[in-house]
Motif scaffolding. Structure first.
Motif, PDB file in Angstrom:
ATOM      1  N   VAL A  38       0.849  -1.190   0.000  1.00 32.82           N
ATOM      2  CA  VAL A  38       0.000   0.000   0.000  1.00 32.82           C
ATOM      3  C   VAL A  38       0.886   1.241   0.000  1.00 32.82           C
ATOM      4  O   VAL A  38       2.000   1.232   0.533  1.00 32.82           O
ATOM      5  CB  VAL A  38      -0.939   0.018   1.228  1.00 32.82           C
ATOM      6  CG1 VAL A  38      -1.922  -1.133   1.171  1.00 32.82           C
ATOM      7  CG2 VAL A  38      -0.147  -0.029   2.524  1.00 32.82           C
ATOM      8  N   LEU A  39       0.391   2.302  -0.625  1.00 37.72           N
ATOM      9  CA  LEU A  39       1.124   3.564  -0.658  1.00 37.72           C
ATOM     10  C   LEU A  39       0.836   4.354   0.614  1.00 37.72           C
ATOM     11  O   LEU A  39      -0.318   4.560   0.979  1.00 37.72           O
ATOM     12  CB  LEU A  39       0.720   4.382  -1.887  1.00 37.72           C
ATOM     13  CG  LEU A  39       1.348   3.965  -3.221  1.00 37.72           C
ATOM     14  CD1 LEU A  39       0.703   4.730  -4.366  1.00 37.72           C
ATOM     15  CD2 LEU A  39       2.858   4.214  -3.207  1.00 37.72           C
ATOM     16  N   ARG A  40       1.891   4.758   1.296  1.00 40.50           N
ATOM     17  CA  ARG A  40       1.765   5.559   2.510  1.00 40.50           C
ATOM     18  C   ARG A  40       2.702   6.757   2.434  1.00 40.50           C
ATOM     19  O   ARG A  40       3.769   6.681   1.824  1.00 40.50           O
ATOM     20  CB  ARG A  40       2.127   4.713   3.741  1.00 40.50           C
ATOM     21  CG  ARG A  40       1.132   3.606   4.040  1.00 40.50           C
ATOM     22  CD  ARG A  40      -0.142   4.175   4.649  1.00 40.50           C
ATOM     23  NE  ARG A  40      -1.140   3.160   4.880  1.00 40.50           N
ATOM     24  CZ  ARG A  40      -1.168   2.355   5.938  1.00 40.50           C
ATOM     25  NH1 ARG A  40      -0.222   2.448   6.851  1.00 40.50           N
ATOM     26  NH2 ARG A  40      -2.129   1.471   6.078  1.00 40.50           N
ATOM     27  N   ARG A  41       2.313   7.838   3.066  1.00 37.89           N
ATOM     28  CA  ARG A  41       3.192   9.001   3.127  1.00 37.89           C
ATOM     29  C   ARG A  41       4.436   8.662   3.930  1.00 37.89           C
ATOM     30  O   ARG A  41       4.380   7.967   4.942  1.00 37.89           O
ATOM     31  CB  ARG A  41       2.457  10.175   3.766  1.00 37.89           C
ATOM     32  CG  ARG A  41       1.319  10.719   2.914  1.00 37.89           C
ATOM     33  CD  ARG A  41       0.620  11.883   3.586  1.00 37.89           C
ATOM     34  NE  ARG A  41       1.525  13.009   3.828  1.00 37.89           N
ATOM     35  CZ  ARG A  41       1.122  14.184   4.307  1.00 37.89           C
ATOM     36  NH1 ARG A  41      -0.159  14.371   4.602  1.00 37.89           N
ATOM     37  NH2 ARG A  41       1.987  15.160   4.493  1.00 37.89           N
ATOM     38  N   LYS A  42       5.593   9.155   3.463  1.00 39.16           N
ATOM     39  CA  LYS A  42       6.844   8.869   4.154  1.00 39.16           C
ATOM     40  C   LYS A  42       6.834   9.445   5.562  1.00 39.16           C
ATOM     41  O   LYS A  42       7.336   8.837   6.497  1.00 39.16           O
ATOM     42  CB  LYS A  42       8.022   9.429   3.353  1.00 39.16           C
ATOM     43  CG  LYS A  42       8.223   8.733   2.010  1.00 39.16           C
ATOM     44  CD  LYS A  42       9.421   9.293   1.273  1.00 39.16           C
ATOM     45  CE  LYS A  42       9.629   8.560  -0.048  1.00 39.16           C
ATOM     46  NZ  LYS A  42      10.796   9.091  -0.799  1.00 39.16           N
ATOM     47  N   ASN A  43       6.276  10.623   5.714  1.00 40.27           N
ATOM     48  CA  ASN A  43       6.092  11.230   7.030  1.00 40.27           C
ATOM     49  C   ASN A  43       5.039  12.319   6.903  1.00 40.27           C
ATOM     50  O   ASN A  43       4.603  12.656   5.800  1.00 40.27           O
ATOM     51  CB  ASN A  43       7.415  11.798   7.586  1.00 40.27           C
ATOM     52  CG  ASN A  43       8.060  12.782   6.629  1.00 40.27           C
ATOM     53  OD1 ASN A  43       7.504  13.836   6.338  1.00 40.27           O
ATOM     54  ND2 ASN A  43       9.253  12.431   6.137  1.00 40.27           N
ATOM     55  N   ARG A  44       4.627  12.867   8.021  1.00 42.01           N
ATOM     56  CA  ARG A  44       3.531  13.840   7.998  1.00 42.01           C
ATOM     57  C   ARG A  44       3.944  15.189   7.432  1.00 42.01           C
ATOM     58  O   ARG A  44       3.099  16.042   7.172  1.00 42.01           O
ATOM     59  CB  ARG A  44       2.981  14.033   9.406  1.00 42.01           C
ATOM     60  CG  ARG A  44       3.996  14.545  10.411  1.00 42.01           C
ATOM     61  CD  ARG A  44       3.356  14.718  11.775  1.00 42.01           C
ATOM     62  NE  ARG A  44       4.325  15.196  12.759  1.00 42.01           N
ATOM     63  CZ  ARG A  44       3.987  15.559  13.994  1.00 42.01           C
ATOM     64  NH1 ARG A  44       2.719  15.496  14.367  1.00 42.01           N
ATOM     65  NH2 ARG A  44       4.916  15.973  14.839  1.00 42.01           N
ATOM     66  N   PHE A  45       5.260  15.389   7.243  1.00 41.73           N
ATOM     67  CA  PHE A  45       5.732  16.670   6.738  1.00 41.73           C
ATOM     68  C   PHE A  45       5.978  16.656   5.232  1.00 41.73           C
ATOM     69  O   PHE A  45       6.235  17.696   4.637  1.00 41.73           O
ATOM     70  CB  PHE A  45       7.037  17.064   7.450  1.00 41.73           C
ATOM     71  CG  PHE A  45       6.922  17.086   8.946  1.00 41.73           C
ATOM     72  CD1 PHE A  45       6.206  18.083   9.593  1.00 41.73           C
ATOM     73  CD2 PHE A  45       7.515  16.097   9.711  1.00 41.73           C
ATOM     74  CE1 PHE A  45       6.089  18.098  10.972  1.00 41.73           C
ATOM     75  CE2 PHE A  45       7.414  16.104  11.092  1.00 41.73           C
ATOM     76  CZ  PHE A  45       6.696  17.105  11.726  1.00 41.73           C
ATOM     77  N   SER A  46       5.934  15.473   4.612  1.00 39.57           N
ATOM     78  CA  SER A  46       6.239  15.367   3.186  1.00 39.57           C
ATOM     79  C   SER A  46       5.067  14.752   2.433  1.00 39.57           C
ATOM     80  O   SER A  46       4.461  13.790   2.903  1.00 39.57           O
ATOM     81  CB  SER A  46       7.494  14.503   2.984  1.00 39.57           C
ATOM     82  OG  SER A  46       7.681  14.208   1.618  1.00 39.57           O
ATOM     83  N   PRO A  47       4.738  15.286   1.241  1.00 40.92           N
ATOM     84  CA  PRO A  47       3.656  14.702   0.443  1.00 40.92           C
ATOM     85  C   PRO A  47       4.093  13.438  -0.292  1.00 40.92           C
ATOM     86  O   PRO A  47       3.269  12.718  -0.840  1.00 40.92           O
ATOM     87  CB  PRO A  47       3.312  15.818  -0.547  1.00 40.92           C
ATOM     88  CG  PRO A  47       4.603  16.561  -0.718  1.00 40.92           C
ATOM     89  CD  PRO A  47       5.280  16.520   0.624  1.00 40.92           C
ATOM     90  N   GLY A  48       5.407  13.158  -0.311  1.00 41.41           N
ATOM     91  CA  GLY A  48       5.912  11.980  -1.006  1.00 41.41           C
ATOM     92  C   GLY A  48       5.401  10.691  -0.379  1.00 41.41           C
ATOM     93  O   GLY A  48       5.233  10.595   0.839  1.00 41.41           O
ATOM     94  N   LYS A  49       5.143   9.690  -1.223  1.00 41.38           N
ATOM     95  CA  LYS A  49       4.636   8.409  -0.746  1.00 41.38           C
ATOM     96  C   LYS A  49       5.579   7.279  -1.137  1.00 41.38           C
ATOM     97  O   LYS A  49       6.348   7.400  -2.085  1.00 41.38           O
ATOM     98  CB  LYS A  49       3.242   8.137  -1.319  1.00 41.38           C
ATOM     99  CG  LYS A  49       2.171   9.114  -0.842  1.00 41.38           C
ATOM    100  CD  LYS A  49       0.802   8.733  -1.372  1.00 41.38           C
ATOM    101  CE  LYS A  49      -0.277   9.680  -0.847  1.00 41.38           C
ATOM    102  NZ  LYS A  49      -1.627   9.294  -1.335  1.00 41.38           N
TER     103      LYS A  49
END
Length: 222
Positions: free
Chosen positions: A78-89
């Motif tokens: 599943v695709l998840r955000r790397k962290n809450r500060f980055s939009p990258g997944k």
């Protein structure tokens, strides 16, 4: 008989329910890695793991394999955000079935006492008070689809028999718009391969024909 000497098709498999010790999905832990020594406030020598080292594993699967059982935990990506500060997944592994995994041992052996003595599983799928053996062919089909690169070496080598690629392999695209790109196999389904490739710092899942892919040797994988 050593587990490493047993071929996957000579195994008997059972669906076991994991003993839940927390709210949520099956717990993951980090094993191995590099450690450095330090002193705490009381002056005692301690060790801590270096960030970014070690392997993230599912705890029940890790404990059962360490005890000598063959284990298959179906996982999905599943695709998840790397962290809450980055939009990258990025893609992360997640158990497909809540609280369930498959446990196996060689045909002719009985390891129920050892299995139930461990504080890992709470029961097994069965009928009339007797465990139901899961057909090996069905387990192999599930492994091909939901192995997710977490299979043991024994099952991994079995799945590669008659199939050039398996989940977790790194392969190279040899022709077409993505020629030269290296991708990671997520799932093999007939003539196509579902693979993940890095684009602009993120992972994108694409379906690619297996005939335009070639295996990358372990020496060539960085």
């Amino acid at each position: 008989m050593l587990m490493g000497e047993v071929r996957a098709q000579e195994m008997q498999w059972f669906a076991c329910r994991v003993k839940r010790k927390q709210v949520g999905a099956i717990r993951t832990v980090t094993v191995g890695g590099e450690f450095v020594a330090y002193r705490d406030r009381a002056g005692r020598v301690r060790q801590r793991r270096v960030d970014g080292t070690g392997d993230r594993v599912f705890l029940p699967e890790h404990l059962l394999r360490r005890a000598g059982f063959e284990v298959f935990l179906p996982v999905k990506k599943v695709l998840r955000r790397k962290n809450r500060f980055s939009p990258g997944k990025h893609l992360v592994s997640q158990p497909l079935l809540v609280d369930w995994l498959f446990v196996g041992w060689p045909i002719g052996e009985s390891r129920w006492h050892e299995l139930m003595a461990m504080d890992v599983v709470t029961g097994v799928m069965g009928t009339g008070g007797r465990p139901v053996e899961i057909p090996p062919a069905r387990v192999m089909r599930l492994m091909r689809k939901w192995g997710g690169g977490h299979l043991s070496p024994e099952c991994y080598h079995y799945l590669k028999t008659g199939c050039e690629f398996a989940a977790g392999d790194t392969v190279r695209v040899v022709t077409g718009p993505l020629e030269g790109a290296r991708v990671r196999v997520i799932d093999v389904s007939g003539p196509t391969v579902k693979a993940a490739l890095d684009i602009l710092g993120g992972e994108v899942v694409a379906e690619i024909r297996s005939d335009v892919l070639e295996a990358v040797s372990s020496e060539g994988v960085k």
